[in-house]
Write a protein that holds these residues in place. Structure first.
Motif, PDB file in Angstrom:
ATOM      1  N   PHE A  71       0.818  -1.390  -0.026  1.00 26.65           N
ATOM      2  CA  PHE A  71      -0.030   0.130   0.127  1.00 26.65           C
ATOM      3  C   PHE A  71       0.854   1.186   0.065  1.00 26.65           C
ATOM      4  N   GLU A  72       1.911   1.184   0.804  1.00 30.96           N
ATOM      5  CA  GLU A  72       2.759   2.375   1.059  1.00 30.96           C
ATOM      6  C   GLU A  72       3.507   2.863  -0.355  1.00 30.96           C
ATOM      7  N   ASP A  73       3.838   1.904  -1.120  1.00 30.55           N
ATOM      8  CA  ASP A  73       4.606   2.066  -2.458  1.00 30.55           C
ATOM      9  C   ASP A  73       3.541   2.657  -3.623  1.00 30.55           C
ATOM     10  N   GLU A 130       1.542   4.931  -5.754  1.00 37.37           N
ATOM     11  CA  GLU A 130       1.337   6.446  -5.977  1.00 37.37           C
ATOM     12  C   GLU A 130       0.104   6.666  -6.963  1.00 37.37           C
ATOM     13  N   LYS A 156      -6.387   6.847  -2.724  1.00 34.58           N
ATOM     14  CA  LYS A 156      -6.164   5.875  -1.767  1.00 34.58           C
ATOM     15  C   LYS A 156      -6.182   6.344  -0.344  1.00 34.58           C
ATOM     16  N   ARG A 157      -6.641   5.404   0.525  1.00 29.84           N
ATOM     17  CA  ARG A 157      -6.758   5.743   1.901  1.00 29.84           C
ATOM     18  C   ARG A 157      -6.478   4.440   2.854  1.00 29.84           C
ATOM     19  N   GLU A 158      -6.320   4.870   4.006  1.00 28.54           N
ATOM     20  CA  GLU A 158      -6.072   3.698   5.009  1.00 28.54           C
ATOM     21  C   GLU A 158      -7.403   2.992   5.179  1.00 28.54           C
ATOM     22  N   GLY A 166      -4.764  -1.175   3.110  1.00 25.70           N
ATOM     23  CA  GLY A 166      -5.183   0.264   2.667  1.00 25.70           C
ATOM     24  C   GLY A 166      -6.203   0.026   1.520  1.00 25.70           C
ATOM     25  N   LYS A 211      -0.555  -3.728   4.032  1.00 27.37           N
ATOM     26  CA  LYS A 211       0.438  -2.616   4.178  1.00 27.37           C
ATOM     27  C   LYS A 211       1.829  -3.551   4.615  1.00 27.37           C
ATOM     28  N   ARG A 212       2.844  -2.683   4.232  1.00 21.17           N
ATOM     29  CA  ARG A 212       4.237  -3.349   4.514  1.00 21.17           C
ATOM     30  C   ARG A 212       4.324  -3.589   5.938  1.00 21.17           C
TER      31      ARG A 212
END
Length: 150
Positions: A6-8, A10, A110-112, A120, A147-148
Motif C-alpha cells: 500500500f505504501e508504495d 502512487e 488511496k486511503r487507510e 489500505g 501494508k508493509r
C-alpha cells in the motif's frame, strides 16, 4: 513474494500492460455457459445484430480483463487482498474474436482502512483497449492492499 505494498502505490502513474487474444471458441463457450444471447453464440444471428458479428459478452470482457489484471499484479508482486467491489463498468465497444486486449490502469485515490489497520484501500480506473487502440471497456475498482510489515 510481495514487493509492492500500500505504501508504495502512487496516485496517477498510468501503466499499460497485457496482450490477451480473444478467440471465437472462448467467446462462444463463455456465452453458452453464462450469457447465451444470440449475438454471442450464433454467427448468423450475430451478423444481423447491432454488433454486425459474433462478439464477447460484456461479462466475458470483464473476466478477460480480470485475467490481465491478476497476471500483471502477480508479475509485479502486488500485495492485493481482494476487492470490496467496483464503482462502475462501461462497455464502450464490442469485443470480437481476434481482438487483442490490453489494459491501462491509473490510481485515482488511496486511503487507510478504518476497520482493518493492516490494509489500505485503493480506487483505480482501468481502461481496456483492443489492438486498434479503441477503448472497449472502462471500470473503476476498489482494492484492498496489504501494508508493509502487516
Amino acid at each position: 513474494m510481495f514487493k509492492i505494498f500500500f505504501e508504495d502505490v502512487e496516485l496517477g502513474n498510468p501503466d499499460r500492460f497485457g496482450a490477451y487474444e480473444v478467440t471465437r471458441d472462448e467467446v462462444v463457450d463463455f456465452a453458452r455457459k453464462y450469457d447465451p444471447q444470440p449475438f454471442h453464440v450464433d454467427e448468423e444471428m450475430a451478423k444481423q445484430s447491432v454488433f454486425g458479428g459474433l462478439c464477447a459478452s460484456g461479462w466475458h470482457t470483464c473476466a478477460m480483463t480480470m485475467r490481465i489484471l491478476v497476471d500483471h499484479m502477480m508479475d509485479q508482486g502486488f500485495a492485493g487482498m481482494g476487492s470490496p467491489g467496483v464503482d462502475g463498468i462501461k462497455w464502450k465497444k464490442p469485443v470480437f474474436p481476434g481482438d487483442v486486449l490490453s489494459v491501462s490502469g491509473e490510481v485515482l485515490e488511496k486511503r487507510e482502512s478504518e476497520s482493518r489497520p493492516n490494509l489500505g484501500l485503493i480506487k483505480s480506473r482501468y481502461q481496456v483497449f483492443n489492438q486498434k487502440d479503441e477503448l472497449v471497456m472502462e471500470v473503476v475498482t476498489n482494492a484492498m492492499v496489504l501494508k508493509r510489515g502487516a
